[in-house]
Design an enzyme around this catalytic site. Structure first.
Site, PDB file in Angstrom:
ATOM      1  N   ARG A  15       0.878  -1.361  -0.016  1.00  0.00           N
ATOM      2  CA  ARG A  15       0.029  -0.109   0.110  1.00  0.00           C
ATOM      3  C   ARG A  15       0.861   1.290  -0.080  1.00  0.00           C
ATOM      4  O   ARG A  15       0.388   2.323   0.003  1.00  0.00           O
ATOM      5  CB  ARG A  15      -0.858   0.064   1.250  1.00  0.00           C
ATOM      6  CG  ARG A  15      -2.245  -0.708   1.291  1.00  0.00           C
ATOM      7  CD  ARG A  15      -2.663  -1.799   0.216  1.00  0.00           C
ATOM      8  NE  ARG A  15      -3.955  -2.200   0.227  1.00  0.00           N
ATOM      9  CZ  ARG A  15      -4.196  -3.436   0.012  1.00  0.00           C
ATOM     10  NH1 ARG A  15      -3.106  -4.497  -0.037  1.00  0.00           N
ATOM     11  NH2 ARG A  15      -5.171  -3.899   0.186  1.00  0.00           N
ATOM     12  N   LYS A  66      16.278  -5.562   3.148  1.00  0.00           N
ATOM     13  CA  LYS A  66      16.642  -4.600   3.919  1.00  0.00           C
ATOM     14  C   LYS A  66      18.136  -4.690   4.426  1.00  0.00           C
ATOM     15  O   LYS A  66      18.785  -3.737   4.764  1.00  0.00           O
ATOM     16  CB  LYS A  66      15.677  -4.580   5.359  1.00  0.00           C
ATOM     17  CG  LYS A  66      14.339  -4.145   4.887  1.00  0.00           C
ATOM     18  CD  LYS A  66      13.395  -3.960   6.222  1.00  0.00           C
ATOM     19  CE  LYS A  66      11.938  -3.557   5.528  1.00  0.00           C
ATOM     20  NZ  LYS A  66      10.936  -3.176   6.700  1.00  0.00           N
ATOM     21  N   ASP A 102      11.396   2.105  10.015  1.00  0.00           N
ATOM     22  CA  ASP A 102      10.361   1.192  10.889  1.00  0.00           C
ATOM     23  C   ASP A 102      10.545   1.468  12.309  1.00  0.00           C
ATOM     24  O   ASP A 102       9.560   1.157  12.915  1.00  0.00           O
ATOM     25  CB  ASP A 102      10.957  -0.223  10.572  1.00  0.00           C
ATOM     26  CG  ASP A 102      10.776  -0.467   8.955  1.00  0.00           C
ATOM     27  OD1 ASP A 102       9.609  -0.052   8.394  1.00  0.00           O
ATOM     28  OD2 ASP A 102      11.516  -1.322   8.533  1.00  0.00           O
ATOM     29  N   GLY A 128      12.119 -12.066  12.582  1.00  0.00           N
ATOM     30  CA  GLY A 128      12.630 -11.500  11.305  1.00  0.00           C
ATOM     31  C   GLY A 128      13.161  -9.850  11.748  1.00  0.00           C
ATOM     32  O   GLY A 128      13.235  -9.612  12.795  1.00  0.00           O
ATOM     33  N   GLY A 129      13.177  -9.296  10.733  1.00  0.00           N
ATOM     34  CA  GLY A 129      13.631  -7.803  10.802  1.00  0.00           C
ATOM     35  C   GLY A 129      12.604  -6.972  11.464  1.00  0.00           C
ATOM     36  O   GLY A 129      12.840  -6.071  12.178  1.00  0.00           O
ATOM     37  N   MET A 231       1.366  -6.313  13.833  1.00  0.00           N
ATOM     38  CA  MET A 231       1.978  -5.390  12.847  1.00  0.00           C
ATOM     39  C   MET A 231       1.343  -5.806  11.427  1.00  0.00           C
ATOM     40  O   MET A 231       1.489  -5.248  10.410  1.00  0.00           O
ATOM     41  CB  MET A 231       3.512  -5.746  12.594  1.00  0.00           C
ATOM     42  CG  MET A 231       4.332  -5.087  13.764  1.00  0.00           C
ATOM     43  SD  MET A 231       6.103  -5.324  13.124  1.00  0.00           S
ATOM     44  CE  MET A 231       7.137  -4.706  14.529  1.00  0.00           C
ATOM     45  N   GLY A 254      -1.690  -2.328  12.544  1.00  0.00           N
ATOM     46  CA  GLY A 254      -0.464  -2.572  11.740  1.00  0.00           C
ATOM     47  C   GLY A 254      -0.228  -1.383  10.807  1.00  0.00           C
ATOM     48  O   GLY A 254       0.665  -1.009  10.625  1.00  0.00           O
TER      49      GLY A 254
HETATM   50  O1  SKM Z   1       9.540  -0.793   6.030  1.00  0.00           O
HETATM   51  C1  SKM Z   1       8.269  -0.613   5.170  1.00  0.00           C
HETATM   52  C2  SKM Z   1       8.549  -0.350   3.842  1.00  0.00           C
HETATM   53  O2  SKM Z   1       9.021   1.094   3.884  1.00  0.00           O
HETATM   54  C3  SKM Z   1       7.188  -0.226   2.954  1.00  0.00           C
HETATM   55  C4  SKM Z   1       6.311  -1.513   3.359  1.00  0.00           C
HETATM   56  C5  SKM Z   1       5.196  -1.840   2.243  1.00  0.00           C
HETATM   57  O3  SKM Z   1       5.026  -1.122   1.312  1.00  0.00           O
HETATM   58  O4  SKM Z   1       4.825  -2.962   2.430  1.00  0.00           O
HETATM   59  C6  SKM Z   1       6.547  -2.346   4.260  1.00  0.00           C
HETATM   60  C7  SKM Z   1       7.661  -2.370   5.282  1.00  0.00           C
HETATM   61  O5  SKM Z   1       8.861  -3.136   5.101  1.00  0.00           O
END
Ligand code: SKM
Length: 289
Positions: A15, A66, A102, A128-129, A231, A254
């Site tokens: 999105r 990332k 983030d 994960g991250g 999230m 989230g």
């Molecule tokens: O950190 C964010 C990223 O900037 C954009 C995103 C997305 O568009 O689904 C998810 C996250 O990883």
């Protein structure tokens, strides 16, 4: 027009184009945000070189790249360096700076609860991250004495924590012990002020999702003093958010993290504040339709 975009793999669901293009339209800024789907990690180096050469103004980076992008950037912000992950790149005339929005984006919706959170343990699910960003956010903004990190695969989690400078604030716990009713694990959840789902569990349309796997924990354990933060943002009302509401807990969706990180990336690229209320309304509308 200047170009912004998202790099990641299988990211048609994102999105971020909606969020950033809505904000640019509202502020009449000359940017367009697009998706750059990159099929494999060995294409990241040429992709970054291309972005630099073509003068792409800025990029978001999402899973699974990332950490992959880090060696190809000219500079890292301290918070990106601390977890070794970049989700935002700013291109200043060919000089690429990496940031991680983030962390602050995760923390933003918890701010109203800051006094309650400080000094209390919190629980994070995931290895994960996203989990690491949450842990670092608690460390920087809320100083909890410890983070219980609930995982299924402790080998993978240990490997992730090995590169994290502040790993001493993390106690590894097994999700299995929670489901088998182990009292120590249950007490950790009950003592935690915030419960964070940083796994993809509960995401709409996930493969192999069964009745029992749509929740990361037994929601009988939730109580009204908990703050439950999922999230996952699609669906807007995840199974965890619904169960948390039913148990009287405070909930954070989230979309708040998605908007929080987006607003900070937007400001780094454009120098302008994102019109958050209007963008949130458009996003909610989109997720409900
Ligand atoms: O950190 C964010 C990223 O900037 C954009 C995103 C997305 O568009 O689904 C998810 C996250 O990883």
């Amino acid at each position: 027009e200047k170009i912004l975009g998202l790099i990641g793999r299988n990211i048609a669901y994102s999105r971020s184009p909606l969020i950033h293009n809505t904000a640019c339209d509202l502020l009449a800024l000359p940017y367009v945000y697009t998706i750059f789907n990159i099929a494999s990690a060995d294409l990241i180096e040429p992709a970054i070189a291309g972005a630099r050469a073509l003068g792409i103004a800025g990029l978001n980076v999402t899973t699974p790249y990332k950490t992959t992008v880090v060696p190809f950037l000219d500079e890292l912000s301290p918070e990106a360096a601390s977890i070794g992950a970049v989700n935002t790149i700013v291109n200043n005339n060919g000089h690429l700076a990496g940031y991680n929005t983030d962390i602050a984006g995760f923390a933003a919706p918890l701010r109203p609860y800051a006094q309650r959170i400080k000094g209390n343990p919190v629980s994070v699910f995931g290895n994960g991250g996203a989990a690491l960003a949450a842990i670092e956010a608690f460390r920087i903004f809320f100083h909890p004495c410890c983070v219980y990190l609930f995982v299924r695969d402790s080998a993978k989690a240990s490997a992730m924590l090995e590169n994290y400078v502040h790993r001493d604030i993390v106690t590894l716990c097994l999700i299995e012990e929670l489901f088998s009713g182990e009292s120590g694990a249950i007490a950790k959840i009950q003592r935690s002020l915030v419960i964070v789902n940083a796994t993809p569990i509960g995401t709409a349309g996930r493969q192999n999702e069964t009745e029992t796997s749509i929740l990361p924990l037994d929601t009988e354990l939730l109580h009204p003093d908990h703050i439950v933060y999922d999230m996952v943002y699609n669906p807007l009302f995840t199974p965890l958010i619904k169960a948390a509401k039913a148990s009287g807990a405070a909930t954070i969706s989230g979309i708040e993290m998605l908007l929080g990180q987006a607003a900070r990336s937007f400001e780094l690229w454009t120098g302008k504040e994102m019109p958050l209320e209007q963008v949130r309304a458009v996003l909610i509308n989109n997720l409900l339709s």
